[in-house]
Design a protein around this motif. Structure first.
Motif, PDB file in Angstrom:
ATOM      1  N   GLY A  52       6.880  13.062  -1.754  1.00 40.35           N
ATOM      2  CA  GLY A  52       7.102  12.063  -0.618  1.00 40.35           C
ATOM      3  C   GLY A  52       6.343  11.032  -0.936  1.00 40.35           C
ATOM      4  N   GLU A  53       6.423   9.699   0.011  1.00 37.99           N
ATOM      5  CA  GLU A  53       5.479   8.613  -0.102  1.00 37.99           C
ATOM      6  C   GLU A  53       5.340   7.529   1.007  1.00 37.99           C
ATOM      7  N   PHE A  54       4.401   7.373   1.255  1.00 32.85           N
ATOM      8  CA  PHE A  54       4.136   6.611   2.443  1.00 32.85           C
ATOM      9  C   PHE A  54       3.703   4.962   2.078  1.00 32.85           C
ATOM     10  N   HIS A  55       4.434   4.237   2.784  1.00 31.39           N
ATOM     11  CA  HIS A  55       4.241   2.720   2.602  1.00 31.39           C
ATOM     12  C   HIS A  55       3.774   1.998   3.821  1.00 31.39           C
ATOM     13  N   ILE A  56       2.960   0.883   3.527  1.00 30.90           N
ATOM     14  CA  ILE A  56       2.662  -0.237   4.289  1.00 30.90           C
ATOM     15  C   ILE A  56       2.990  -1.454   3.676  1.00 30.90           C
ATOM     16  N   ILE A  57       3.681  -2.512   3.967  1.00 33.53           N
ATOM     17  CA  ILE A  57       4.040  -3.734   3.217  1.00 33.53           C
ATOM     18  C   ILE A  57       3.717  -4.827   4.459  1.00 33.53           C
ATOM     19  N   ALA A  58       2.985  -5.726   3.886  1.00 29.19           N
ATOM     20  CA  ALA A  58       2.603  -7.084   4.687  1.00 29.19           C
ATOM     21  C   ALA A  58       2.721  -8.337   3.836  1.00 29.19           C
ATOM     22  N   THR A  59       3.344  -9.164   4.353  1.00 27.00           N
ATOM     23  CA  THR A  59       3.303 -10.549   3.778  1.00 27.00           C
ATOM     24  C   THR A  59       2.282 -11.423   4.546  1.00 27.00           C
ATOM     25  N   ALA A  60       1.489 -12.352   3.747  1.00 29.42           N
ATOM     26  CA  ALA A  60       0.229 -12.871   4.455  1.00 29.42           C
ATOM     27  C   ALA A  60       0.940 -14.282   4.848  1.00 29.42           C
ATOM     28  N   ASN A  61       0.372 -14.688   5.970  1.00 28.00           N
ATOM     29  CA  ASN A  61       0.755 -16.020   6.408  1.00 28.00           C
ATOM     30  C   ASN A  61      -0.119 -17.117   5.663  1.00 28.00           C
ATOM     31  N   PRO A  62       0.294 -18.277   5.404  1.00 27.60           N
ATOM     32  CA  PRO A  62      -0.309 -19.453   4.640  1.00 27.60           C
ATOM     33  C   PRO A  62      -1.754 -19.426   5.287  1.00 27.60           C
ATOM     34  N   GLY A  63      -2.766 -19.492   4.289  1.00 30.12           N
ATOM     35  CA  GLY A  63      -4.266 -19.663   4.515  1.00 30.12           C
ATOM     36  C   GLY A  63      -4.623 -18.324   4.785  1.00 30.12           C
ATOM     37  N   ARG A  64      -3.922 -16.970   4.653  1.00 30.55           N
ATOM     38  CA  ARG A  64      -4.618 -15.964   5.058  1.00 30.55           C
ATOM     39  C   ARG A  64      -4.463 -15.249   3.597  1.00 30.55           C
ATOM     40  N   THR A  65      -5.260 -14.151   3.408  1.00 31.13           N
ATOM     41  CA  THR A  65      -5.502 -13.421   2.091  1.00 31.13           C
ATOM     42  C   THR A  65      -5.088 -12.021   2.268  1.00 31.13           C
ATOM     43  N   THR A  66      -4.441 -11.455   1.357  1.00 34.02           N
ATOM     44  CA  THR A  66      -4.229  -9.757   1.561  1.00 34.02           C
ATOM     45  C   THR A  66      -5.577  -9.108   1.359  1.00 34.02           C
ATOM     46  N   GLU A  67      -6.386  -9.521   1.170  1.00 35.06           N
ATOM     47  CA  GLU A  67      -7.778  -8.872   1.409  1.00 35.06           C
ATOM     48  C   GLU A  67      -8.197  -8.575   2.827  1.00 35.06           C
ATOM     49  N   LEU A 108       0.808  -1.148   0.095  1.00 39.22           N
ATOM     50  CA  LEU A 108       0.137   0.207   0.017  1.00 39.22           C
ATOM     51  C   LEU A 108       0.884   1.238  -0.131  1.00 39.22           C
ATOM     52  N   ALA A 109       0.413   2.181  -0.820  1.00 39.42           N
ATOM     53  CA  ALA A 109       1.524   3.474  -0.981  1.00 39.42           C
ATOM     54  C   ALA A 109       0.364   4.573  -1.119  1.00 39.42           C
ATOM     55  N   TRP A 110       0.908   5.817  -0.554  1.00 35.92           N
ATOM     56  CA  TRP A 110       0.244   7.051  -0.738  1.00 35.92           C
ATOM     57  C   TRP A 110       1.174   8.075  -1.012  1.00 35.92           C
ATOM     58  N   PRO A 111       1.080   8.798  -2.020  1.00 36.59           N
ATOM     59  CA  PRO A 111       2.002  10.163  -2.189  1.00 36.59           C
ATOM     60  C   PRO A 111       1.770  11.112  -1.163  1.00 36.59           C
ATOM     61  N   THR A 112       2.889  11.700  -0.666  1.00 38.39           N
ATOM     62  CA  THR A 112       2.994  12.587   0.362  1.00 38.39           C
ATOM     63  C   THR A 112       3.641  13.919   0.046  1.00 38.39           C
ATOM     64  N   THR A 113       3.987  14.714   1.008  1.00 40.97           N
ATOM     65  CA  THR A 113       4.590  16.083   0.887  1.00 40.97           C
ATOM     66  C   THR A 113       5.924  15.629   0.914  1.00 40.97           C
ATOM     67  N   PRO A 114       7.019  16.739   0.477  1.00 45.01           N
ATOM     68  CA  PRO A 114       8.499  16.807   0.349  1.00 45.01           C
ATOM     69  C   PRO A 114       8.943  16.506   1.646  1.00 45.01           C
TER      70      PRO A 114
END
Length: 333
Positions: free
Chosen positions: A305-320, A250-256
């Motif tokens: 600028g840019e703000f990021h959230i990055i997550a790896t799903a466990n087996p059996g779980r979804t990104t949704e 997930l990423a959002w553009p932000t300020t400098p």
């Protein structure tokens, strides 16, 4: 708040010098920054700034051979890096060899093109192309960042393309194009040098003036200023890769950088996903165990600028499932 004492001077050719004294150990750190990065490129000629970082280690007029050798022989650590906004070259070395580092840096700033030939250029171009394969194309999840950058900053924003460039642009680059890039951006009036460590500021300034003072200033550069992303609304993209676990970006553009918002967004990233007590790591990794890992960061840059959230799903779980939890946590802020 940490306060580091320093002195700042500017030579007549525009080169800025920053000195800081620290005699704790008999070493010195030399860092040369050029105010040029991938945002100063143009579509169709991407990757030049990073390519030149590599070329700068190939030798110059008065040291027409590998740059690492004479420095590593005295125990120095040497490297460089390139971002969207700047390129830097640094050496950490015994302080009695400061003059050697300054001479080498000045020679490649002023006289690199006299030693740059087609063979050296072709060699470093292949090195960069292989770096792109290793760092992105052949690495699990590697292409996600490149795609995300292009979506987050639609054209004509100069953050649209990656610092590494594209294989097509690297193949199409000519030595004449790269030499022109050097003449435009690699000169004293577009650079700064810091010297920190076991030094005498006055004698250091004299050395810098001795080796850099006669180099001519370069042409005027049209600077970029704050430039917001033209991204409108939410964009979703699914990439397929040879990986076992799905990952959500997930990423959002932000300020400098250096704005009031930057500090707040930096703090937000810590609250959201920095350590076991952070909201998302505690909830998604340890309590509900939806995610194998999660992190958040804010990256302030010169014009946006840019703000990021990055997550790896466990087996059996979804990104949704993970996205829903993240969105609820953001709504609670």
């Amino acid at each position: 708040m940490i306060s580091i004492p320093f002195e700042k001077h500017t030579l007549q050719n525009g080169l800025e010098i920053i000195t800081h004294v620290d005699k704790t150990v008999p070493t010195v750190a030399v860092n040369v920054w050029y105010h040029v990065g991938s945002k100063n490129e143009v579509p169709g000629k991407t990757g030049f700034a990073h390519l030149f970082e590599h070329v700068m280690f190939e030798g110059s007029k008065n040291h027409d051979k590998d740059y690492f050798g004479p420095l590593q022989e005295i125990g120095a650590m040497v490297n460089g890096s390139t971002t969207n906004d700047r390129t830097n070259y640094w050496e950490n070395l015994p302080s009695n060899y400061l003059e050697l580092a300054l001479w080498l840096e000045s020679d490649r700033m002023g006289f690199l093109l006299e030693a740059l030939d087609q063979d050296r250029f072709d060699l470093q171009r292949e090195v960069v192309k292989n770096e792109r394969r290793q760092s992105y194309e052949n690495r699990p999840y590697g292409m996600a960042h490149l795609k995300l950058q292009e979506l987050l900053f639609p054209t004509p924003h100069p953050y649209n393309w990656p610092t590494i460039g594209s294989q097509e642009d690297l193949d199409g680059a000519g030595i004449g194009d790269v030499k022109e890039f050097f003449r435009n951006f690699y000169h004293p009036s577009n650079s700064s040098i810091s010297v920190a460590g076991d030094i005498d500021p006055d004698s250091t300034l004299e050395l810098v003036d001795k080796y850099f003072g006669n180099l001519p200033p370069g042409p005027t550069i049209n600077r970029f200023h704050k430039m917001d992303s033209t991204l409108k609304g939410q964009t979703w993209v699914t990439l397929e890769d040879s990986v076992h676990l799905p990952r959500l970006y997930l990423a959002w553009p932000t300020t400098p950088e250096f704005t009031q918002e930057q500090a707040a967004l930096d703090v937000l990233s810590v609250i959201m996903a920095d350590g076991r007590s952070s909201r998302l790591e505690r909830s998604l990794v340890y309590e509900k165990q939806f995610a194998r890992d999660i992190r958040a960061y804010h990256h302030g840059q010169e014009i946006s600028g840019e703000f990021h959230i990055i997550a790896t799903a466990n087996p059996g779980r979804t990104t949704e499932e993970i996205y829903k939890e993240i969105q609820e946590s953001l709504d609670d802020i």
